[in-house]
Each structure stands twice: as structure tokens, then as C-alpha cells.
Design a protein around this motif. Structure first.
Motif, mmCIF file in Angstrom:
data_model
loop_
_atom_site.group_PDB
_atom_site.id
_atom_site.type_symbol
_atom_site.label_atom_id
_atom_site.label_comp_id
_atom_site.label_asym_id
_atom_site.label_seq_id
_atom_site.Cartn_x
_atom_site.Cartn_y
_atom_site.Cartn_z
ATOM 1 N N LEU A 130 36.510 -39.086 15.669
ATOM 2 C CA LEU A 130 37.552 -39.290 16.283
ATOM 3 C C LEU A 130 38.580 -40.273 16.237
ATOM 4 N N GLU A 131 37.430 -41.665 15.216
ATOM 5 C CA GLU A 131 38.645 -42.389 15.207
ATOM 6 C C GLU A 131 39.250 -42.052 13.622
ATOM 7 N N GLU A 132 38.835 -41.309 12.761
ATOM 8 C CA GLU A 132 39.710 -41.115 11.739
ATOM 9 C C GLU A 132 40.889 -40.495 12.390
ATOM 10 N N LEU A 133 40.340 -39.359 12.860
ATOM 11 C CA LEU A 133 41.262 -37.701 13.768
ATOM 12 C C LEU A 133 42.504 -38.759 14.007
ATOM 13 N N THR A 134 42.562 -39.995 15.261
ATOM 14 C CA THR A 134 43.787 -40.922 15.850
ATOM 15 C C THR A 134 44.043 -41.227 14.128
ATOM 16 N N GLU A 135 43.328 -42.145 13.144
ATOM 17 C CA GLU A 135 43.948 -42.717 12.268
ATOM 18 C C GLU A 135 45.720 -41.693 11.338
ATOM 19 N N ILE A 136 45.275 -40.342 11.414
ATOM 20 C CA ILE A 136 45.632 -39.947 10.601
ATOM 21 C C ILE A 136 46.366 -38.215 11.271
ATOM 22 N N LEU A 159 49.680 -41.032 12.048
ATOM 23 C CA LEU A 159 50.360 -41.291 10.292
ATOM 24 C C LEU A 159 51.089 -39.685 10.047
ATOM 25 N N LEU A 160 51.001 -38.400 10.387
ATOM 26 C CA LEU A 160 51.402 -37.431 11.299
ATOM 27 C C LEU A 160 52.324 -37.045 11.605
ATOM 28 N N LYS A 161 52.228 -38.000 13.131
ATOM 29 C CA LYS A 161 52.933 -37.845 14.003
ATOM 30 C C LYS A 161 54.575 -38.139 13.004
ATOM 31 N N GLN A 162 54.335 -39.879 12.627
ATOM 32 C CA GLN A 162 55.755 -40.136 11.589
ATOM 33 C C GLN A 162 55.906 -39.375 10.576
ATOM 34 N N TYR A 163 55.662 -38.570 9.802
ATOM 35 C CA TYR A 163 56.211 -37.791 9.217
ATOM 36 C C TYR A 163 57.195 -36.425 9.701
ATOM 37 N N LYS A 164 56.099 -35.896 11.186
ATOM 38 C CA LYS A 164 56.594 -34.861 11.296
ATOM 39 C C LYS A 164 58.013 -34.972 11.805
ATOM 40 N N ASP A 165 58.091 -36.862 11.947
ATOM 41 C CA ASP A 165 59.930 -36.694 12.989
ATOM 42 C C ASP A 165 60.985 -36.504 11.285
ATOM 43 N N LEU A 166 60.231 -37.045 10.643
ATOM 44 C CA LEU A 166 61.246 -36.970 9.498
ATOM 45 C C LEU A 166 61.175 -36.184 8.372
ATOM 46 N N HIS A 167 59.821 -35.698 8.194
ATOM 47 C CA HIS A 167 59.623 -34.196 7.762
ATOM 48 C C HIS A 167 58.632 -33.104 8.358
ATOM 49 N N PHE A 168 59.289 -32.516 8.863
ATOM 50 C CA PHE A 168 58.637 -31.599 10.237
ATOM 51 C C PHE A 168 58.092 -30.815 9.297
ATOM 52 N N ASN A 169 58.682 -29.609 8.486
ATOM 53 C CA ASN A 169 57.900 -28.922 7.384
ATOM 54 C C ASN A 169 57.194 -29.264 6.467
ATOM 55 N N TYR A 170 57.110 -30.815 6.160
ATOM 56 C CA TYR A 170 55.684 -30.846 5.129
ATOM 57 C C TYR A 170 54.877 -30.885 5.891
ATOM 58 N N VAL A 171 54.284 -31.030 6.992
ATOM 59 C CA VAL A 171 53.460 -31.212 8.036
ATOM 60 C C VAL A 171 52.918 -30.357 8.437
ATOM 61 N N VAL A 172 53.905 -29.210 8.697
ATOM 62 C CA VAL A 172 53.780 -27.662 9.015
ATOM 63 C C VAL A 172 52.884 -27.068 7.724
ATOM 64 N N MET A 205 40.116 -30.153 13.380
ATOM 65 C CA MET A 205 41.048 -29.362 13.090
ATOM 66 C C MET A 205 42.167 -28.849 14.221
ATOM 67 N N ASN A 206 41.526 -28.820 15.150
ATOM 68 C CA ASN A 206 42.124 -27.903 16.526
ATOM 69 C C ASN A 206 42.568 -28.861 17.802
ATOM 70 N N LEU A 207 41.977 -30.324 17.478
ATOM 71 C CA LEU A 207 42.558 -31.519 17.915
ATOM 72 C C LEU A 207 43.519 -31.565 17.236
ATOM 73 N N LEU A 208 43.787 -32.163 16.153
ATOM 74 C CA LEU A 208 45.178 -32.052 15.323
ATOM 75 C C LEU A 208 46.049 -31.739 15.233
ATOM 76 N N SER A 209 45.891 -30.445 15.751
ATOM 77 C CA SER A 209 47.128 -29.559 15.819
ATOM 78 C C SER A 209 47.156 -30.005 17.662
ATOM 79 N N GLY A 210 46.446 -29.640 18.617
ATOM 80 C CA GLY A 210 46.846 -30.895 20.019
ATOM 81 C C GLY A 210 48.443 -31.735 19.767
#
Length: 247
Positions: free
Chosen positions: A45-51, A54-67, A88-93
Motif C-alpha cells: 500500500l505504501e508503494e501504491l500511494t506513492e505511485i 505521482l500519476l495524479k499529477q501527470y493526469k492533470d496535464l497528460h490524461f491520455n498518457y496516464v490512460v 491495479m484496481n485500487l490504483l484505478s479508483g
């Protein structure tokens, strides 16, 4: 023997493509600070929270890349039967929320499982039978017994929380399960599991361990839903037998 060689080749190509996709990231305003977190498959869960952060910040500017990155990573794990789908399911949420993340995850689950089905069908059927002869035989007998209500039996297998989904994916072409029934059974049968994970991912910061997600009560509810799926198949079997006996 020649056909099995293609599996590590396909695995190697897919691994290289995923590595390149996760390494050459789009630029952000605070790149040096953000890239301290390495993109990899989370194992806790610790690694999941960090990732996720990170990806939330990318999603704001590069949504298609994150998808695209998330889709490729998810399909990679499903296709090659790599454990850890819960993360992966938790990360999706955490990234997409329930309304987008839940159907997105369901489609990816079914698609990745179908890729695994096709990989086994094309290159691995003989080896699955060779190394798991008893399990394949038992599962074949169960499928034959429930042929009248095959789709509902497949739903039962997917809904039951203790079912080895990786093994079902690899053995389904051996059992001659039609690919359209396979796809739909995965899509619908794993919806409760996916929903629980994605919904929990929306409150990722409040989760202390995986046991917080799959409590005994939750597993019992999933098992109960699975048992209910056997009822339509049993009714269909009874009807067809009674109908055939009257003719």
C-alpha cells in the motif's frame, strides 16, 4: 516445442514496450522532484500511494498518457497471469474514481483475460495439460456436468472469491469454452470484486492493509452471490432434461 518459444518472445517484447512507456515520461513543471518516485508495479500500500500521487499529477496535464500507461500495465499483468490485480484496481479508483474507474477496470480485466486465453490457445495448451493434468481433468468434468447452464457456471467460478482466475484463463481454451462466453463471464463475473477494489481505491489514504478490503463478511457475500449464479443453470438443466424426456 517450437510454439512455446513464442511466449517468452511475446513477453519480452511486451516488457520492453511497457518499460519504454513508463520511462520516457512527459515533462512536468516540477520534474526533478516528481521523478524521485519510480514507476513500477506496486507490491504494498505504501508503494501504491506513492505511485497514485505521482500519476495524479501527470493526469492533470497528460490524461491520455496516464490512460494509455495504466491500460498497458493492466493488460500486461492480466495477459501473463502476473499476481497483483488488487493493487491495479485500487490504483484505478485512486486515479479515475468509481464512475470511470469501475467500468474501465472491468473492460481491461476481460480484455486482458482474453489475451491470456488466446496466448494459451495458440502456444500453451499442451503444456498446461502436461503440468496440471489432474486439475484440468477435474475442471473438464465440472464443465461437462454444467454444459446446459455453462454461462452461469462460468459466472459462479468468477464470482467465487477463492477461484484461481489465472488458471481459469489458461485452461478455458483447453475446455473448449467459446471465447464470447469466456469474455462475458469475466466481464460480468468479476464486477463485484472490481467494484469493491475500485471503490476502496477512492479512499486509499484510509486503508491500512489489504485485509481492510476483503473482510470475512465481504468474502461471504461474494461466495453467496456465486452460489446464486448456480440456480439458473440448475433450472435450465432440469427443464431441458424434463423436456427431452417427454419427447
Amino acid at each position: 516445442m517450437a510454439s512455446i518459444v513464442w511466449i517468452p518472445v511475446i513477453f519480452g517484447v511486451a516488457s520492453c514496450l511497457l518499460y519504454l512507456l513508463s520511462t520516457y515520461l512527459p515533462e512536468l513543471s516540477s520534474v526533478q522532484e516528481i521523478r524521485r518516485v519510480t514507476l513500477k508495479f506496486p507490491t504494498n500500500l505504501e508503494e501504491l500511494t506513492e505511485i497514485a500521487s505521482l500519476l495524479k499529477q501527470y493526469k492533470d496535464l497528460h490524461f491520455n498518457y496516464v490512460v494509455v500507461l495504466f491500460s498497458c500495465a493492466y493488460l500486461y499483468k492480466q495477459t501473463f497471469a502476473i499476481p497483483g490485480s488488487v493493487f491495479m484496481n485500487l490504483l484505478s479508483g485512486a486515479l479515475f474514481g468509481v464512475w470511470y474507474g469501475f467500468p474501465f477496470t472491468c473492460v481491461l480485466t476481460a480484455t486482458g483475460a482474453t489475451f491470456c486465453y488466446l496466448l494459451s490457445q495458440g502456444f500453451g495448451k499442451a503444456y498446461v495439460v502436461k503440468y496440471f493434468p489432474v486439475k484440468v481433468k477435474i475442471l473438464q468434468e465440472k464443465v461437462d456436468e454444467n454444459m446446459d447452464g455453462l454461462f452461469f457456471f462460468l459466472l459462479f467460478l468468477r464470482l467465487f472469491p477463492m477461484s484461481p482466475n489465472w488458471f481459469l484463463n489458461m485452461t478455458s481454451p483447453i475446455l473448449n469454452i467459446p471465447i464470447h462466453l469466456f469474455f462475458m463471464s469475466v466481464l460480468l463475473g468479476l464486477m463485484p470484486y472490481n467494484f469493491i477494489c475500485v471503490q476502496t481505491g477512492c479512499i486509499l489514504s484510509q486503508i491500512k492493509s489489504i485485509e481492510d478490503i476483503f473482510t470475512i463478511w465481504t468474502l461471504l457475500k461474494l461466495a453467496a452471490i456465486a452460489v446464486v449464479m448456480l440456480i439458473p443453470g440448475a433450472l435450465l438443466k432440469k427443464y431441458r432434461h424434463s423436456h427431452s424426456s417427454t419427447q
